[in-house]
Design an enzyme around this catalytic site. Structure first.
Site, mmCIF file in Angstrom:
data_model
loop_
_atom_site.group_PDB
_atom_site.id
_atom_site.type_symbol
_atom_site.label_atom_id
_atom_site.label_comp_id
_atom_site.label_asym_id
_atom_site.label_seq_id
_atom_site.Cartn_x
_atom_site.Cartn_y
_atom_site.Cartn_z
ATOM 1 N N ASP A 37 -9.276 21.661 25.099
ATOM 2 C CA ASP A 37 -9.768 20.537 25.907
ATOM 3 C C ASP A 37 -10.055 19.280 25.083
ATOM 4 O O ASP A 37 -10.668 18.329 25.588
ATOM 5 C CB ASP A 37 -11.050 20.956 26.640
ATOM 6 C CG ASP A 37 -10.767 22.014 27.674
ATOM 7 O OD1 ASP A 37 -9.616 22.081 28.150
ATOM 8 O OD2 ASP A 37 -11.680 22.788 27.994
ATOM 9 N N HIS A 238 1.900 8.304 0.404
ATOM 10 C CA HIS A 238 1.233 8.536 1.701
ATOM 11 C C HIS A 238 0.127 9.575 1.594
ATOM 12 O O HIS A 238 -0.060 10.396 2.488
ATOM 13 C CB HIS A 238 2.270 8.955 2.758
ATOM 14 C CG HIS A 238 3.167 7.831 3.178
ATOM 15 N ND1 HIS A 238 4.335 8.019 3.872
ATOM 16 C CD2 HIS A 238 3.055 6.493 3.006
ATOM 17 C CE1 HIS A 238 4.913 6.839 4.097
ATOM 18 N NE2 HIS A 238 4.154 5.904 3.580
ATOM 19 N N ASP A 255 -6.180 2.339 0.071
ATOM 20 C CA ASP A 255 -5.379 1.565 1.037
ATOM 21 C C ASP A 255 -6.018 1.820 2.395
ATOM 22 O O ASP A 255 -5.931 2.932 2.924
ATOM 23 C CB ASP A 255 -3.925 2.060 0.984
ATOM 24 C CG ASP A 255 -2.984 1.286 1.912
ATOM 25 O OD1 ASP A 255 -3.475 0.550 2.796
ATOM 26 O OD2 ASP A 255 -1.760 1.434 1.749
ATOM 27 N N ASP A 266 -4.570 -4.260 6.816
ATOM 28 C CA ASP A 266 -3.903 -3.257 5.975
ATOM 29 C C ASP A 266 -4.031 -3.756 4.535
ATOM 30 O O ASP A 266 -3.254 -4.605 4.103
ATOM 31 C CB ASP A 266 -2.434 -3.146 6.419
ATOM 32 C CG ASP A 266 -1.627 -2.203 5.552
ATOM 33 O OD1 ASP A 266 -2.218 -1.491 4.723
ATOM 34 O OD2 ASP A 266 -0.383 -2.189 5.710
ATOM 35 N N HIS A 345 9.116 1.215 -2.915
ATOM 36 C CA HIS A 345 9.002 0.708 -1.541
ATOM 37 C C HIS A 345 9.253 -0.795 -1.515
ATOM 38 O O HIS A 345 9.396 -1.434 -2.548
ATOM 39 C CB HIS A 345 7.650 1.083 -0.917
ATOM 40 C CG HIS A 345 6.434 0.591 -1.653
ATOM 41 N ND1 HIS A 345 6.001 -0.704 -1.582
ATOM 42 C CD2 HIS A 345 5.562 1.243 -2.469
ATOM 43 C CE1 HIS A 345 4.899 -0.830 -2.305
ATOM 44 N NE2 HIS A 345 4.609 0.329 -2.868
ATOM 45 N N HIS A 349 5.543 -5.774 5.161
ATOM 46 C CA HIS A 349 6.025 -5.534 6.526
ATOM 47 C C HIS A 349 5.268 -6.464 7.454
ATOM 48 O O HIS A 349 4.190 -6.960 7.108
ATOM 49 C CB HIS A 349 5.801 -4.067 6.919
ATOM 50 C CG HIS A 349 4.407 -3.570 6.617
ATOM 51 N ND1 HIS A 349 3.345 -3.789 7.452
ATOM 52 C CD2 HIS A 349 3.902 -2.900 5.546
ATOM 53 C CE1 HIS A 349 2.254 -3.257 6.918
ATOM 54 N NE2 HIS A 349 2.545 -2.723 5.751
ATOM 55 N N HIS A 356 2.574 -1.432 11.005
ATOM 56 C CA HIS A 356 3.950 -1.846 10.663
ATOM 57 C C HIS A 356 4.470 -2.483 11.938
ATOM 58 O O HIS A 356 5.001 -1.805 12.822
ATOM 59 C CB HIS A 356 4.808 -0.648 10.250
ATOM 60 C CG HIS A 356 4.429 -0.111 8.906
ATOM 61 N ND1 HIS A 356 5.113 0.881 8.276
ATOM 62 C CD2 HIS A 356 3.426 -0.452 8.054
ATOM 63 C CE1 HIS A 356 4.552 1.138 7.105
ATOM 64 N NE2 HIS A 356 3.522 0.345 6.948
ATOM 65 N N GLU A 379 2.568 -6.436 -0.766
ATOM 66 C CA GLU A 379 1.995 -5.243 -1.363
ATOM 67 C C GLU A 379 2.863 -4.582 -2.430
ATOM 68 O O GLU A 379 3.314 -3.451 -2.271
ATOM 69 C CB GLU A 379 1.678 -4.223 -0.275
ATOM 70 C CG GLU A 379 2.817 -3.924 0.697
ATOM 71 C CD GLU A 379 2.436 -2.804 1.672
ATOM 72 O OE1 GLU A 379 1.976 -1.760 1.213
ATOM 73 O OE2 GLU A 379 2.599 -3.000 2.888
ATOM 74 N N TYR A 383 4.064 2.943 -9.754
ATOM 75 C CA TYR A 383 3.588 4.331 -9.698
ATOM 76 C C TYR A 383 4.319 5.110 -10.781
ATOM 77 O O TYR A 383 5.527 5.333 -10.671
ATOM 78 C CB TYR A 383 3.869 4.928 -8.315
ATOM 79 C CG TYR A 383 3.495 3.968 -7.192
ATOM 80 C CD1 TYR A 383 2.197 3.922 -6.671
ATOM 81 C CD2 TYR A 383 4.438 3.053 -6.687
ATOM 82 C CE1 TYR A 383 1.859 3.010 -5.675
ATOM 83 C CE2 TYR A 383 4.111 2.140 -5.693
ATOM 84 C CZ TYR A 383 2.824 2.130 -5.197
ATOM 85 O OH TYR A 383 2.494 1.220 -4.218
ATOM 86 N N ARG A 401 -1.410 -0.335 -6.552
ATOM 87 C CA ARG A 401 -0.846 -1.200 -5.502
ATOM 88 C C ARG A 401 -1.895 -2.256 -5.195
ATOM 89 O O ARG A 401 -3.108 -1.967 -5.222
ATOM 90 C CB ARG A 401 -0.493 -0.404 -4.245
ATOM 91 C CG ARG A 401 0.043 -1.269 -3.110
ATOM 92 C CD ARG A 401 0.794 -0.497 -2.001
ATOM 93 N NE ARG A 401 -0.022 0.436 -1.261
ATOM 94 C CZ ARG A 401 0.019 1.747 -1.402
ATOM 95 N NH1 ARG A 401 0.854 2.284 -2.294
ATOM 96 N NH2 ARG A 401 -0.755 2.546 -0.716
ATOM 97 N N GLU A 403 -2.498 -5.053 -2.126
ATOM 98 C CA GLU A 403 -1.961 -5.423 -0.811
ATOM 99 C C GLU A 403 -2.908 -6.391 -0.106
ATOM 100 O O GLU A 403 -4.090 -6.081 0.086
ATOM 101 C CB GLU A 403 -1.782 -4.161 0.048
ATOM 102 C CG GLU A 403 -1.308 -4.452 1.461
ATOM 103 C CD GLU A 403 -1.006 -3.186 2.261
ATOM 104 O OE1 GLU A 403 -1.599 -2.136 1.978
ATOM 105 O OE2 GLU A 403 -0.169 -3.278 3.184
HETATM 106 N N1 GLY Z 1 -1.005 1.355 4.763
HETATM 107 C C1 GLY Z 1 0.340 1.408 5.077
HETATM 108 C C2 GLY Z 1 1.092 0.389 4.365
HETATM 109 O O1 GLY Z 1 0.603 -0.178 3.423
HETATM 110 O O2 GLY Z 1 2.175 0.048 4.730
HETATM 111 MN MN MN Z 2 -1.453 -0.386 3.203
HETATM 112 MN MN MN Z 3 1.116 -2.156 4.293
#
Ligand code: GLY
Ligand code: MN
Ligand code: MN
Length: 433
Positions: A37, A238, A255, A266, A345, A349, A356, A379, A383, A401, A403
């Site tokens: 539930d 991730h 992050d 973000d 990466h 975005h 995103h 960002e 790594y 990173r 961002e």
């Molecule tokens: N937190 C997801 C990204 O940085 O795209």
């Molecule tokens: Mn992020």
């Molecule tokens: Mn991001």
């Protein structure tokens, strides 16, 4: 707050794009069961939220033009005192009209009865074709009914709504930017609180808790599962377990962002658990920062979307050569994509109702130009895998990173997350204080 008039304008703009003879259907998100539930927290479908501001499940928006004027009809749950004891208040049919600017509203149970007649008035049906199997089946059943009805007018085209609607969503209004400023401000406060906590925290979970505390105290929810990765975990792009020990000397990659009126922030910062960067951590950090600043230079009207990424790739490649992590000629290393071992990466975005966010990145196969009102992240990162044997051991397991959230303005850009410390000196000062 985004006002009813803005939602009405968005609906009108959309009908302008879809053109004469079109009818637009957008379904609300459905509630999802977690187990027995227990439901997952409800999150409205972003397209539906963008056009209605209506935050309930079991609803369908219908837009069409009647006598030259755009008309919005909402099918939604009627008020129900018994159900509301369990699930809370509903806007109901009258509320959909009075509070959400709908021309008409009907109970969702009447959708199958009323939709075929509405569809008959159109030549083209626009909806998110193929996204929700249940809704696809409903649309087909309405079409089947029309085919079975003698003399019925059958709309000749089913058209995917995404392209038009997502182009609208890509350009943020003044009130949308305001919501995004708030989401960034709360996330900045959360990052600061967690960074201050880090020197005494024994586990990543304590920083995760600190982020959520600030989000919830500001009536915001996370916009995605936060990433709090200490030590080697910073290299897992991730990583969301956020439950491992923090050790003295670790670098922590955090992050995390939240939502305000559905609009996301973000933000990523990377900082030393003990408040002082080691020489290797500092070298990698400052290289990523140099790349991020180079990318931000490219965020202005007329720049290509990919220009920021190219600036990052060039800066990182040159820096990695200087530090001895790559060797060779810079242009050749870029051609060979040698940097991808450490930077796998893209540089950002679109950002909006989805973290995103929607919107095309290319037009006719070409990277599109930035325009005022677009919102995006910047960002870059590096790594160095813990088992990377192509570099000296002292570099291994460092993940960085940085961002920020940025809106393109008429003359350049606004960094929504600019209050969050970013240089080595600023971060060490914040953590010492
Ligand atoms: N937190 C997801 C990204 O940085 O795209
Ligand atoms: Mn992020
Ligand atoms: Mn991001």
């Amino acid at each position: 707050m985004i006002k009813a008039a803005e939602f009405a304008r968005r609906r009108e703009d959309l009908l302008h794009m879809t053109g004469a003879g079109s009818i637009v259907l957008v379904s609300a998100a459905t509630e999802k069961t977690r187990n027995s539930d227990v439901l997952y927290p409800f999150r409205q479908d972003s397209d539906f939220l963008y056009l209605t501001g209506f935050n309930e499940p079991e609803a369908v928006l219908v837009l069409f033009t009647e006598k030259g004027a755009s008309k919005a009809v909402l099918f939604c749950r009627p008020q129900d005192p018994d159900r509301e004891i369990w699930d809370g208040k509903r806007a109901g049919i009258a509320g959909a009209v009075s509070d959400f600017g709908m021309a008409q509203a009907h109970p969702i149970d009447e959708l199958n009865k009323r939709l075929p007649d509405l569809l008959q008035t159109a030549d083209k049906i626009y909806y998110n074709v193929g996204c929700e199997p249940k809704f696809d089946r409903q649309v087909m059943s309405w079409m089947n009914q029309l085919h079975d009805t003698k003399g019925a007018h059958i709309p000749g085209e089913l058209v995917s709504l995404e392209h038009n609607l997502h182009e609208l969503r890509l350009f943020k209004s003044r009130d949308e930017v305001r919501a995004m400023r708030k989401a960034a401000k709360v996330a900045v406060e959360a990052h600061v609180a967690a960074m201050r906590r880090a020197p005494t925290a024994k586990n990543e979970a304590e920083l995760h808790a600190e982020l959520l505390r600030v989000f919830y105290r500001n009536q915001c929810r996370w916009s995605y599962q936060p990433i709090v990765g200490a030590g080697d975990n910073a290299c897992v792009l991730h990583y969301i377990d956020n439950n491992q020990a923090i050790n003295d000397g670790d670098l922590i990659l955090m992050d995390a962002g939240c939502e305000s009126q559905g609009y996301a922030s973000d933000i990523t910062r990377t900082f030393p658990a003990n408040g002082r960067f080691s020489p290797e951590q500092k070298a990698i950090y400052e290289l990523v920062l140099e790349a991020q600043l180079a990318a931000l230079e490219e965020i202005k009207p007329g720049s290509k979307w990919l220009a920021a990424h190219h600036a990052v790739v060039r800066t990182l490649t040159a820096g990695l050569v200087e530090l001895g992590l790559l060797s060779g000629e810079i242009d050749e290393l870029i051609d060979l994509e040698a940097y991808k071992e450490f930077y796998m990466h893209k540089t950002g975005h679109w950002l909006g109702l989805d973290v995103h966010d929607v919107g095309d990145y290319t037009i006719d196969g070409e990277s599109r130009q930035l325009e005022a009102g677009m919102a995006l992240t910047v960002e870059p990162g590096l790594y160095i895998a813990p088992d990377c044997d192509s570099v000296e051991p002292r570099w291994r397991g460092i993940g960085v990173r940085i961002e920020d959230d940025v809106v393109v303005t008429k003359n350049g850009h606004e960094i929504l997350s600019s209050d969050l410390p970013k240089t080595v000196v600023e971060i060490e000062r914040l953590m010492a204080g």
